[in-house]
Design an enzyme around this catalytic site. Structure first.
Site, short mmCIF file in Angstrom:
data_model
loop_
_atom_site.label_atom_id
_atom_site.label_comp_id
_atom_site.label_asym_id
_atom_site.label_seq_id
_atom_site.Cartn_x
_atom_site.Cartn_y
_atom_site.Cartn_z
N HIS A 14 0.76 -1.04 0.09
CA HIS A 14 -0.21 0.07 -0.10
C HIS A 14 0.82 1.27 -0.04
O HIS A 14 1.24 1.57 1.08
CB HIS A 14 -1.06 0.10 1.25
CG HIS A 14 -1.63 1.20 1.22
ND1 HIS A 14 -3.23 0.86 1.50
CD2 HIS A 14 -1.60 2.53 1.26
CE1 HIS A 14 -3.84 2.14 1.61
NE2 HIS A 14 -2.91 3.19 1.21
N HIS A 16 1.50 5.43 -1.83
CA HIS A 16 1.00 6.45 -2.59
C HIS A 16 2.30 7.21 -3.26
O HIS A 16 3.13 7.81 -2.61
CB HIS A 16 0.38 7.38 -1.79
CG HIS A 16 -1.03 6.93 -1.15
ND1 HIS A 16 -2.18 7.26 -1.76
CD2 HIS A 16 -0.99 6.20 -0.03
CE1 HIS A 16 -2.97 6.55 -0.82
NE2 HIS A 16 -2.45 6.17 0.36
N ARG A 18 1.65 9.22 -6.05
CA ARG A 18 1.33 10.44 -6.51
C ARG A 18 1.69 10.54 -8.01
O ARG A 18 1.74 9.52 -8.51
CB ARG A 18 1.99 11.54 -5.58
CG ARG A 18 1.77 11.76 -4.40
CD ARG A 18 0.63 11.56 -3.64
NE ARG A 18 0.45 11.94 -2.22
CZ ARG A 18 -0.51 11.54 -1.43
NH1 ARG A 18 -1.51 10.77 -1.97
NH2 ARG A 18 -0.63 11.64 -0.12
N ASN A 42 -5.26 7.30 -6.21
CA ASN A 42 -6.15 8.16 -5.64
C ASN A 42 -5.39 9.56 -5.98
O ASN A 42 -5.16 10.46 -5.34
CB ASN A 42 -6.33 8.44 -3.87
CG ASN A 42 -5.10 8.50 -3.00
OD1 ASN A 42 -4.21 7.99 -3.47
ND2 ASN A 42 -5.27 8.85 -1.96
N LYS A 100 -9.65 -0.88 -5.68
CA LYS A 100 -9.45 0.02 -4.24
C LYS A 100 -10.94 0.69 -4.19
O LYS A 100 -11.54 1.37 -4.84
CB LYS A 100 -8.29 1.14 -4.19
CG LYS A 100 -8.45 1.85 -3.02
CD LYS A 100 -7.87 1.26 -1.76
CE LYS A 100 -7.88 1.89 -0.68
NZ LYS A 100 -6.76 2.76 -0.04
N HIS A 137 -10.61 0.76 1.95
CA HIS A 137 -10.38 1.73 2.92
C HIS A 137 -11.42 1.51 3.88
O HIS A 137 -12.41 1.89 3.86
CB HIS A 137 -10.25 3.20 2.37
CG HIS A 137 -9.83 4.26 3.60
ND1 HIS A 137 -8.75 4.98 3.48
CD2 HIS A 137 -10.50 4.67 4.61
CE1 HIS A 137 -8.65 5.68 4.46
NE2 HIS A 137 -9.86 5.71 5.20
N HIS A 175 -4.46 -0.75 5.95
CA HIS A 175 -4.19 0.06 7.18
C HIS A 175 -5.14 -0.27 8.23
O HIS A 175 -5.74 0.78 8.51
CB HIS A 175 -3.79 1.44 6.89
CG HIS A 175 -4.92 2.04 5.86
ND1 HIS A 175 -6.28 2.04 5.82
CD2 HIS A 175 -4.77 2.89 4.85
CE1 HIS A 175 -6.78 2.66 4.82
NE2 HIS A 175 -5.96 3.07 4.19
N ASP A 248 1.55 2.39 3.53
CA ASP A 248 0.77 3.80 3.46
C ASP A 248 1.67 4.91 3.38
O ASP A 248 1.01 6.06 4.01
CB ASP A 248 -0.49 3.66 4.51
CG ASP A 248 -1.45 4.87 4.23
OD1 ASP A 248 -1.82 4.92 3.00
OD2 ASP A 248 -2.40 5.24 4.88
N HIS A 252 3.01 14.51 1.43
CA HIS A 252 2.26 15.65 1.22
C HIS A 252 3.39 16.74 1.59
O HIS A 252 4.31 16.47 2.35
CB HIS A 252 1.24 15.96 2.31
CG HIS A 252 0.05 15.06 1.99
ND1 HIS A 252 -1.02 15.26 1.14
CD2 HIS A 252 -0.41 13.97 2.69
CE1 HIS A 252 -1.87 14.38 1.14
NE2 HIS A 252 -1.48 13.66 2.03
N ALA A 264 -4.00 14.48 5.38
CA ALA A 264 -3.79 13.43 6.18
C ALA A 264 -2.72 12.44 5.36
O ALA A 264 -2.70 12.48 4.23
CB ALA A 264 -5.07 12.49 6.26
C1 NCD Z 1 -3.80 9.03 2.18
C2 NCD Z 1 -3.08 10.00 1.21
O1 NCD Z 1 -2.68 11.09 1.49
O2 NCD Z 1 -3.43 9.68 -0.04
N1 NCD Z 1 -3.79 9.36 3.44
C3 NCD Z 1 -3.76 8.83 4.62
O3 NCD Z 1 -3.71 9.52 5.71
N2 NCD Z 1 -3.33 7.77 4.72
C4 NCD Z 1 -4.98 8.21 1.79
C5 NCD Z 1 -5.38 7.16 2.55
O4 NCD Z 1 -4.62 6.07 2.49
O5 NCD Z 1 -6.17 6.96 3.40
ZN ZN Z 2 -3.14 5.16 1.71
#
Ligand code: NCD
Ligand code: ZN
Length: 351
Positions: A14, A16, A18, A42, A100, A137, A175, A248, A252, A264
């Site tokens: 899992h 991200h 981007r 996402n 997802k 999720h 998660h 996860d 950011h 988040a």
């Molecule tokens: C994730 C994100 O920033 O894309 N943020 C997070 O807090 N885990 C999205 C997600 O997996 O919920």
């Molecule tokens: Zn995530």
């Protein structure tokens, strides 16, 4: 006391990545340690169709450092308009590894997610038929439900009914953050597993407010009480095949986190393996680390474990805290485990 540990090269189930400049900066951190990673869809706009996944894969490939021996595994973002034939075709082409489900509004970039699960029933049925897993999720979005209860309520109100209506659908609770989630997974022998993040093994909800508000510990699902963290640790180190690592890692830029309405997500790709080794050593379970990070996930997804290895070493002095990652979009803070970590990745080998 120096120690060394060589295990099968891990997978991150899992992550991200981007897109654009951010992906260029963060992807090498994952590819440096992991053989494969399940890449979350996402983006803005999200990766919804086979054709979206094809073009995202091309952009991902451009960011993989030469010789990294890294394979990205893609996911599609389930919407109420998702076409079962398109999903089946992406699966048949070997383009995607999972779909997802984001409840609409549950987390970062989830606005196009699912409002009514029954609207996606035809997609879920087709996925059960073709053996394509669903990553979930697991939080309800009802603002009336306390944020710390959203996972437990989701299991009862959404996940369990969904699984009962769709026999044979293989589901991963992404998660998982609560004892309730752990117990739900443990009480089902088939077709159910869960990923656990690095940070949920290390922090509880107090850490988000220790001495002030600490936006870099804000993620979704939010960290829960200590008893839940302990349940996650027990599940992770148990060797139970239904639990495996999904970091996860969710970058950011600092400006977006350190804000009146901060995003988040925790960025932990660079130090995840060191942190997880630290946790397993604390639990006297270093012999179970390989199962959690390298074997259980691949087995659940029905693919062979990676051919290469990673060697972790433990040094006497604490490993220096990670610098911020500099990206063209701004700086990204790396997860601070709030304790001394002595482990580091010394080397990797490929098949
Ligand atoms: C994730 C994100 O920033 O894309 N943020 C997070 O807090 N885990 C999205 C997600 O997996 O919920
Ligand atoms: Zn995530």
């Amino acid at each position: 006391m120096a120690a060394e540990l060589t295990i099968t090269r891990p997978d991150d189930w899992h992550v991200h990545f981007r897109d654009g400049a951010m992906m260029q900066s963060v992807l090498p951190d994952t590819a440096a340690h992991f053989g494969r990673a399940l890449v979350m869809p996402n983006l803005v706009p999200p990766v919804v169709t086979k054709s979206d996944a094809e073009s995202y894969l091309e952009r991902i490939k451009l960011c993989i450092p030469e010789g990294a021996g890294f394979t990205p595994l893609l996911t599609l973002y389930l919407t109420e308009a998702t076409d079962p034939d398109d999903v089946a075709s992406a699966h048949a082409a070997g383009l995607i590894t999972a779909v997802k489900l984001y409840p609409a509004g549950a987390t970062t970039n989830s606005d196009s997610g699912v409002r009514e699960v029954k609207k996606v029933a035809p997609v879920l049925e087709r996925m059960a038929e073709i053996g394509l897993p669903l990553c979930v999720h697991g939080e309800v979005t009802d603002p009336e439900v306390d944020i710390f209860d959203r996972e437990a309520v989701f299991i009862e109100k959404v996940l369990d009914p969904l699984r009962q209506r769709t026999p044979g659908l293989r589901v991963i609770m992404e998660h998982v953050t609560t004892e309730d989630g752990v117990q739900y997974v443990q009480s089902h022998q088939r077709d159910l597993a869960a990923t656990i993040t690095t940070h949920h093994l290390m922090i509880n909800r107090n850490h988000i407010f220790q001495g002030g508000i600490r936006p870099h510990y804000y993620c979704l699902p939010i960290a829960k009480r200590e008893k839940h963290r302990l349940a996650l640790r027990q599940a992770a180190v148990s060797g139970d095949k239904r639990f495996f690592l999904g970091t996860d890692s969710a970058p950011h830029v600092d400006g977006a986190k350190e804000s009146a309405c901060g995003c988040a997500g925790v960025y932990n790709a660079p130090n995840t393996l060191a942190c997880v080794a630290h946790v397993f050593e604390e639990e006297n379970a270093l012999d179970k680390l390989e199962a959690f990070v390298s074997l259980n996930g691949a087995a659940f997804y029905g693919i062979p474990a990676n051919g290469g290895t990673v060697t972790l070493k433990k040094q006497v002095e604490p490993v220096a805290a990670m610098d911020k990652l500099r990206t063209a979009d701004g700086e990204v803070t790396v997860f601070d485990p709030l304790c001394d970590v002595h482990w580091y990745v010394e080397s990797i080998t490929q098949e």
